[in-house]
Motif scaffolding. Structure first.
Motif, PDB file in Angstrom:
ATOM      1  N   GLY A  74      24.867 -82.864   6.003  1.00 38.93           N
ATOM      2  CA  GLY A  74      23.622 -82.124   5.798  1.00 38.93           C
ATOM      3  C   GLY A  74      22.490 -82.953   5.225  1.00 38.93           C
ATOM      4  N   THR A  85      21.865 -81.055  12.248  1.00 36.08           N
ATOM      5  CA  THR A  85      21.947 -81.875  11.048  1.00 36.08           C
ATOM      6  C   THR A  85      23.157 -82.797  11.147  1.00 36.08           C
ATOM      7  OG1 THR A  85      21.912 -81.848   8.619  1.00 36.08           O
ATOM      8  CG2 THR A  85      23.308 -80.190   9.699  1.00 36.08           C
ATOM      9  N   THR A  86      23.361 -83.597  10.120  1.00 37.82           N
ATOM     10  CA  THR A  86      24.463 -84.537  10.057  1.00 37.82           C
ATOM     11  C   THR A  86      25.675 -83.868   9.425  1.00 37.82           C
ATOM     12  OG1 THR A  86      23.445 -85.315   8.003  1.00 37.82           O
ATOM     13  CG2 THR A  86      23.006 -86.582   9.983  1.00 37.82           C
ATOM     14  N   PRO A  87      26.853 -84.484   9.502  1.00 39.30           N
ATOM     15  CA  PRO A  87      28.042 -83.862   8.909  1.00 39.30           C
ATOM     16  C   PRO A  87      27.889 -83.498   7.439  1.00 39.30           C
ATOM     17  CG  PRO A  87      28.703 -85.645  10.360  1.00 39.30           C
ATOM     18  CD  PRO A  87      27.205 -85.695  10.283  1.00 39.30           C
ATOM     19  N   ARG A 133      26.038 -79.357  13.645  1.00 40.54           N
ATOM     20  CA  ARG A 133      26.137 -80.711  13.072  1.00 40.54           C
ATOM     21  C   ARG A 133      26.525 -81.742  14.122  1.00 40.54           C
ATOM     22  NH1 ARG A 133      27.965 -79.872   6.811  1.00 40.54           N
ATOM     23  NH2 ARG A 133      27.229 -77.722   6.650  1.00 40.54           N
ATOM     24  N   LEU A 188      22.284 -76.587   6.140  1.00 37.43           N
ATOM     25  CA  LEU A 188      23.734 -76.440   6.277  1.00 37.43           C
ATOM     26  C   LEU A 188      24.122 -75.325   7.246  1.00 37.43           C
ATOM     27  CD1 LEU A 188      24.833 -76.988   2.565  1.00 37.43           C
ATOM     28  CD2 LEU A 188      24.735 -78.648   4.440  1.00 37.43           C
TER      29      LEU A 188
END
Length: 331
Positions: free
Chosen positions: A179, A175-177, A14, A10
């Motif tokens: 996490g 990472t992705t939105p 992102r 996190l």
């Protein structure tokens, strides 16, 4: 499967959230799904031939991909390759688990371990050897990695050989939105985040770990092809949610984004979905490939074999020379 990781995803940059419902994002469909046959390489280490059965035109600018292992060796079992030549392309060796030493006939080489990449541009040609270090042979241990062959355009095939020694910590991490995934950019660029690998033609290589139940919408250059190989785990790929598992390759059609997801239930050995994703701008030149040489014509292949037999690609050193610093030289 440690490769390179972080304690808390996190804190990473992102990916942008891609629109799914208004049609402004063209998610790529799966054009072909293949399962890699198993075999042995070098002195007998197990590999999966990831590109088997896929036409060269769909792979361009890539030629060959082996998944090495995953295997947990007992003491005395680790194996490598004998001395062998290369000309006309690049080898990109990515170590996920374990240690690999490399040496060439020009005195170059180094050691790569968890998350490291050695990018060898064979170009005009050399001899090299890849093997586990002596202490790993004695102790045994986990061994897992990939070797990707990247074609060189005609204008670069006879350039001098060179190396890129890429430590795992140099990869761009994001990472992705939500996490739910760790994205390691080894070469090229994803959403403005550039990996350390330097390439002769535009390509992107990334290792993505997707946690159970998570989905990834990954922006991808529309002028690149897109190859998604499953290193471990189970999930789905493409706009139609095609099921995939360890050892399968998904060749995607046109579009400007990839979509994939990890199954909610994974096994204890592969607790997440791990993907090795490759794409590049096709070179669109004739390919003449035989054994360790990738050229443009049959005559060039014949010349490569003649040069090898005449010792013009180098000779095997009388003794295996020690590496100067254990890390290899940087470009």
């Amino acid at each position: 499967m440690p490769a390179i990781t972080v304690d808390n995803v996190l804190v990473l940059p992102r990916l942008p959230r891609l629109p799914r419902l208004d049609g402004s994002t063209a998610f790529r469909p799966v054009r072909r799904l293949t399962t890699a046959p198993s075999g042995y390489e070098g002195e007998g280490f197990p590999v999966r031939r990831a590109f088997a059965g896929v036409p060269v035109t769909e792979l361009d600018p890539f030629i060959h991909l082996d998944q090495m292992g995953e295997v947990d060796y007992a003491p005395g079992e680790p194996k490598g390759t004998a001395w062998h030549p290369h000309r006309g392309f690049e080898t990109v060796t990515y170590m996920i688990d374990g240690i690999m030493d490399h040496q060439d006939s020009q005195g170059g080489g180094g050691t790569i371990t968890n998350g490291d990449t050695q990018w060898m541009t064979a170009a005009s040609g050399l001899l090299h050897i890849e093997a586990p270090p002596e202490h790993l042979v004695m102790s045994g241990g986990l061994f897992h990695g990939t070797q990707l062959w990247v074609n060189l355009p005609r204008a670069a095939k006879m350039n001098p050989p060179r190396y890129q020694d890429i430590r795992g910590k140099e990869a761009a991490l994001l990472t992705t939105p939500d996490g739910g995934a760790l994205i390691r950019v080894i070469a090229g660029e994803i959403a403005g985040h550039r990996g350390p690998g330097s390439t002769h033609t535009p390509i992107t290589i990334t290792h993505v770990t997707v946690q159970p139940g998570a989905r990834v919408d990954l922006p991808w250059r529309p002028d690149f092809n897109a190859l998604v190989y499953v290193l471990g785990g189970r999930g789905t790929v493409g706009t139609d949610g095609r099921p995939v598992h360890t050892g399968q390759l998904a060749v995607h059609g046109p579009g400007d984004a990839l979509t994939f997801a990890a199954d909610g239930g994974q096994d204890s050995h592969t607790p997440a979905l791990d993907l090795y994703i490759m794409g590049g701008e096709p070179i669109r030149e004739p390919v003449a490939h035989y054994g360790p040489f990738v050229m443009n014509t049959r005559d060039e292949l014949i010349q490569a074999f003649e040069d090898f037999n005449a010792g013009r690609l180098g000779v095997v050193p009388a003794e295996r020379l020690p590496h100067t610093d254990g890390q290899g030289s940087r470009p």
